[in-house]
Design an enzyme around this catalytic site. Sequence first.
Site, PDB file in Angstrom:
ATOM      1  N   ASP A  23       0.889  -1.535   0.312  1.00  0.00           N
ATOM      2  CA  ASP A  23      -0.461  -0.492   0.007  1.00  0.00           C
ATOM      3  C   ASP A  23       1.056   1.560   0.063  1.00  0.00           C
ATOM      4  O   ASP A  23       0.007   2.069   0.226  1.00  0.00           O
ATOM      5  CB  ASP A  23      -1.023  -0.610   1.272  1.00  0.00           C
ATOM      6  CG  ASP A  23      -0.505  -0.399   2.388  1.00  0.00           C
ATOM      7  OD1 ASP A  23       1.255  -0.841   3.162  1.00  0.00           O
ATOM      8  OD2 ASP A  23      -0.642  -0.658   3.486  1.00  0.00           O
ATOM      9  N   HIS A  33      23.729  -0.309 -17.653  1.00  0.00           N
ATOM     10  CA  HIS A  33      22.542   0.833 -16.800  1.00  0.00           C
ATOM     11  C   HIS A  33      22.019   0.038 -15.311  1.00  0.00           C
ATOM     12  O   HIS A  33      21.509  -0.541 -15.007  1.00  0.00           O
ATOM     13  CB  HIS A  33      21.470   0.473 -17.365  1.00  0.00           C
ATOM     14  CG  HIS A  33      20.778   1.699 -18.192  1.00  0.00           C
ATOM     15  ND1 HIS A  33      20.343   1.491 -19.394  1.00  0.00           N
ATOM     16  CD2 HIS A  33      21.929   2.918 -18.691  1.00  0.00           C
ATOM     17  CE1 HIS A  33      20.484   2.520 -20.165  1.00  0.00           C
ATOM     18  NE2 HIS A  33      21.281   3.007 -19.670  1.00  0.00           N
ATOM     19  N   ASP A  58      27.385   6.795 -12.510  1.00  0.00           N
ATOM     20  CA  ASP A  58      26.934   7.783 -13.717  1.00  0.00           C
ATOM     21  C   ASP A  58      25.836   8.846 -12.378  1.00  0.00           C
ATOM     22  O   ASP A  58      24.717   7.671 -12.243  1.00  0.00           O
ATOM     23  CB  ASP A  58      26.256   6.882 -14.586  1.00  0.00           C
ATOM     24  CG  ASP A  58      25.332   7.861 -15.737  1.00  0.00           C
ATOM     25  OD1 ASP A  58      25.381   8.993 -15.739  1.00  0.00           O
ATOM     26  OD2 ASP A  58      25.080   6.861 -17.298  1.00  0.00           O
ATOM     27  N   ASP A 108      23.397  15.087 -15.799  1.00  0.00           N
ATOM     28  CA  ASP A 108      23.909  13.452 -16.112  1.00  0.00           C
ATOM     29  C   ASP A 108      25.356  13.486 -16.449  1.00  0.00           C
ATOM     30  O   ASP A 108      26.273  14.003 -16.804  1.00  0.00           O
ATOM     31  CB  ASP A 108      22.786  13.026 -17.288  1.00  0.00           C
ATOM     32  CG  ASP A 108      22.887  11.237 -18.044  1.00  0.00           C
ATOM     33  OD1 ASP A 108      23.667  11.276 -17.703  1.00  0.00           O
ATOM     34  OD2 ASP A 108      22.280  12.016 -18.959  1.00  0.00           O
ATOM     35  N   HIS A 138      26.485   2.490 -27.221  1.00  0.00           N
ATOM     36  CA  HIS A 138      25.581   3.408 -27.007  1.00  0.00           C
ATOM     37  C   HIS A 138      25.660   3.869 -27.602  1.00  0.00           C
ATOM     38  O   HIS A 138      26.393   4.472 -28.458  1.00  0.00           O
ATOM     39  CB  HIS A 138      25.607   3.636 -25.928  1.00  0.00           C
ATOM     40  CG  HIS A 138      26.362   3.892 -25.068  1.00  0.00           C
ATOM     41  ND1 HIS A 138      27.012   5.433 -24.896  1.00  0.00           N
ATOM     42  CD2 HIS A 138      27.364   3.433 -24.095  1.00  0.00           C
ATOM     43  CE1 HIS A 138      28.512   5.506 -24.148  1.00  0.00           C
ATOM     44  NE2 HIS A 138      28.688   4.510 -23.787  1.00  0.00           N
ATOM     45  N   HIS A 191      22.788  12.867 -26.391  1.00  0.00           N
ATOM     46  CA  HIS A 191      21.272  12.225 -26.008  1.00  0.00           C
ATOM     47  C   HIS A 191      21.113  14.467 -25.751  1.00  0.00           C
ATOM     48  O   HIS A 191      21.217  15.103 -24.750  1.00  0.00           O
ATOM     49  CB  HIS A 191      20.481  11.643 -24.722  1.00  0.00           C
ATOM     50  CG  HIS A 191      21.182  11.488 -23.931  1.00  0.00           C
ATOM     51  ND1 HIS A 191      20.431  12.722 -23.083  1.00  0.00           N
ATOM     52  CD2 HIS A 191      21.666  10.730 -22.948  1.00  0.00           C
ATOM     53  CE1 HIS A 191      21.311  12.397 -21.306  1.00  0.00           C
ATOM     54  NE2 HIS A 191      21.984  10.924 -21.615  1.00  0.00           N
ATOM     55  N   HIS A 211      16.931  11.405 -20.093  1.00  0.00           N
ATOM     56  CA  HIS A 211      16.914  11.677 -21.834  1.00  0.00           C
ATOM     57  C   HIS A 211      15.633  12.381 -22.713  1.00  0.00           C
ATOM     58  O   HIS A 211      14.854  12.449 -22.846  1.00  0.00           O
ATOM     59  CB  HIS A 211      16.643  10.034 -22.365  1.00  0.00           C
ATOM     60  CG  HIS A 211      17.947   8.970 -21.960  1.00  0.00           C
ATOM     61  ND1 HIS A 211      17.643   8.322 -22.252  1.00  0.00           N
ATOM     62  CD2 HIS A 211      18.951   9.593 -21.267  1.00  0.00           C
ATOM     63  CE1 HIS A 211      18.482   7.158 -21.040  1.00  0.00           C
ATOM     64  NE2 HIS A 211      19.548   7.969 -20.834  1.00  0.00           N
ATOM     65  N   GLU A 259      28.661  11.826 -24.063  1.00  0.00           N
ATOM     66  CA  GLU A 259      29.256  10.531 -23.176  1.00  0.00           C
ATOM     67  C   GLU A 259      30.144   9.520 -24.064  1.00  0.00           C
ATOM     68  O   GLU A 259      29.420   8.051 -23.730  1.00  0.00           O
ATOM     69  CB  GLU A 259      28.190  10.603 -22.354  1.00  0.00           C
ATOM     70  CG  GLU A 259      26.950  10.232 -23.398  1.00  0.00           C
ATOM     71  CD  GLU A 259      25.648   9.936 -22.723  1.00  0.00           C
ATOM     72  OE1 GLU A 259      25.772   8.614 -20.963  1.00  0.00           O
ATOM     73  OE2 GLU A 259      24.543  10.296 -22.203  1.00  0.00           O
ATOM     74  N   TYR A 309      33.450  -0.436 -22.633  1.00  0.00           N
ATOM     75  CA  TYR A 309      33.276  -1.312 -21.668  1.00  0.00           C
ATOM     76  C   TYR A 309      34.039  -2.902 -21.930  1.00  0.00           C
ATOM     77  O   TYR A 309      33.911  -3.056 -22.867  1.00  0.00           O
ATOM     78  CB  TYR A 309      31.956  -1.048 -21.172  1.00  0.00           C
ATOM     79  CG  TYR A 309      31.504   0.279 -21.518  1.00  0.00           C
ATOM     80  CD1 TYR A 309      30.874   0.458 -20.458  1.00  0.00           C
ATOM     81  CD2 TYR A 309      31.240   0.503 -22.785  1.00  0.00           C
ATOM     82  CE1 TYR A 309      31.020   1.533 -20.374  1.00  0.00           C
ATOM     83  CE2 TYR A 309      30.303   2.192 -22.316  1.00  0.00           C
ATOM     84  CZ  TYR A 309      29.958   2.866 -21.378  1.00  0.00           C
ATOM     85  OH  TYR A 309      29.832   3.822 -21.693  1.00  0.00           O
ATOM     86  N   ARG A 366      34.160   5.428 -18.908  1.00  0.00           N
ATOM     87  CA  ARG A 366      32.951   6.564 -19.756  1.00  0.00           C
ATOM     88  C   ARG A 366      32.804   8.162 -19.026  1.00  0.00           C
ATOM     89  O   ARG A 366      33.212   7.993 -18.133  1.00  0.00           O
ATOM     90  CB  ARG A 366      31.288   5.984 -19.552  1.00  0.00           C
ATOM     91  CG  ARG A 366      30.215   7.594 -20.036  1.00  0.00           C
ATOM     92  CD  ARG A 366      29.147   6.442 -19.922  1.00  0.00           C
ATOM     93  NE  ARG A 366      28.002   6.154 -18.350  1.00  0.00           N
ATOM     94  CZ  ARG A 366      27.661   4.919 -18.322  1.00  0.00           C
ATOM     95  NH1 ARG A 366      27.800   4.304 -19.309  1.00  0.00           N
ATOM     96  NH2 ARG A 366      26.770   4.762 -17.425  1.00  0.00           N
ATOM     97  N   GLU A 393      31.453  11.833 -19.000  1.00  0.00           N
ATOM     98  CA  GLU A 393      29.811  12.515 -19.871  1.00  0.00           C
ATOM     99  C   GLU A 393      29.807  14.039 -19.095  1.00  0.00           C
ATOM    100  O   GLU A 393      30.273  14.063 -17.539  1.00  0.00           O
ATOM    101  CB  GLU A 393      28.569  11.283 -19.289  1.00  0.00           C
ATOM    102  CG  GLU A 393      27.568  11.687 -19.682  1.00  0.00           C
ATOM    103  CD  GLU A 393      26.168  11.315 -19.511  1.00  0.00           C
ATOM    104  OE1 GLU A 393      26.552  10.496 -18.244  1.00  0.00           O
ATOM    105  OE2 GLU A 393      25.092  11.027 -19.709  1.00  0.00           O
TER     106      GLU A 393
HETATM  107 MN   LIG Z   1      23.236   9.899 -20.493  1.00  0.00          MN
END
Ligand SMILES: [Mn+2]
Length: 467
Positions: free
Chosen positions: A63, A273, A290, A301, A373, A377, A384, A402, A406, A423, A425
């Site tokens: 709830d 992610h 990130d 970001d 990727h 963006h 995004h 960015e 990897y 990365r 960014e």
């Molecule tokens: Mn980003």
Amino acid sequence: MKQLLLFFALLISNSQIHSQENLPTDYLSKEFHKGRREAFRSLMPTNSVAVIFSYPERVFSKDINYNFHQNPDMYYLSGYKEPDAVLFVFKEAQGTEKYNEILFVREKNASREMWTGRRLGVDGGKSKLGITTVYNGKDFKDFAIDLKKFDKIIYDKIPTDIGNDKSGFDLYGLLETFKTKAGITNEDKTSIDLFTNITNSLREIKTPEEMDLMRKTVKLSCIAHNEVMKAVGPDMSENEADGIHAYIHRHYGAEGEGYPPIVGAGANGCILHYGENNSTKIDNQLLLMDVGSEYHGYSADVTRTIPANGKFTEEQKAIYQLVYEAQEEVFKICKPGTPIQNLTQKSKEVVAEGLIKLGIITDPKDVRIYYPHGCSHFLGLDVHDKGNYMGNLKENMILTVEPGIYIPANSKCDKKWWNIGVRIEDDIAITKDSYENLSVESPRKWQDVEKLATQKSTFNEMKFPKI
Ligand SMILES: [Mn+2]
């Protein structure tokens, strides 16, 4: 006694006024939202109406709901931050009253408000949001408006997976009433496309008010990144690093984060992610963070990748430097007129060439294995953000740059590269003939990152009891 009561009554009413005055003063103004409705209206075709709903509420646990997050389009056009609401924007004035907008809101309800928080209600909708025509949601059903008379009804995708409290005027009820009044049995793709095109073209260009909030959200996110760079060590957990970001965001008045933070060490940094952030020891690995705050609706970001022990290994440094160079090359083409697609293309070229030099790939096409990727963006109310990704860069757009590499374990390259994920960014604003890096405050050069890592953080001094 009477006087004493009066005194307390005044004290209470004063404190209420006072608490209103203590609200942050740098929220978007009602004039901003009004201006956005006018801009939206100017892009609507003749004899049309646009219909924008609140986002649904979502269950967190039995709830208990997740903290509610408003539909950014609803917020952009109205400033209303509550669920179970619908906004109408008309191209032409309607009825004898000549209204050109209506907001149906949640009704004031003292007992519900005691449980789930204050509601603006009809009066608040008028005074705080500056919308002239405001009604309770329950009045929508019997509201005399013929939606079928419009040549075009402009609306976004209609969600289907939402709860129904059977009141008839929660979001479910409002959507059902809308579909009935508008005669919608199947979504009209042309209506959704038109809604998207209009919101893309408005939201991709930031107004000065939005630019101020973007600067603030990015700046405070950089301060958080820098503090973690100082505080981090091999004994810290991913979650604890995440918590330092969260604390600093809130210290500066941010509501929270613009997206679930990604804080991953070593192999976890290779998961794009990754959101578990639960590795208890970072050890001597790279830590990819990130993380960006949401400040008055606007998301930063920012990604920084740092060696937990303060020194990059040779392999980590080689990969880091390549990502850095890709970012530098992309920055050079960030100016009005550049096709947005070119940013990703340019970064892939640089990364491909570098990976070939390092002997990690032989065919430039294989760059996508390690850099899967895109590079950029839009950024704003959505992390995004909305905008035309097939268009060109324009002044007052804000985008990320960015690139990343990897290399998970068992990749088809020398194992000395395994478990390196990097990365970097940054968030940039396009200026008249160039760009401005809004996240310049957090170091990117490996030498500067190592240097900052040698400094001590306030968080290193904090001591808590053992449990
Ligand atoms: Mn980003």
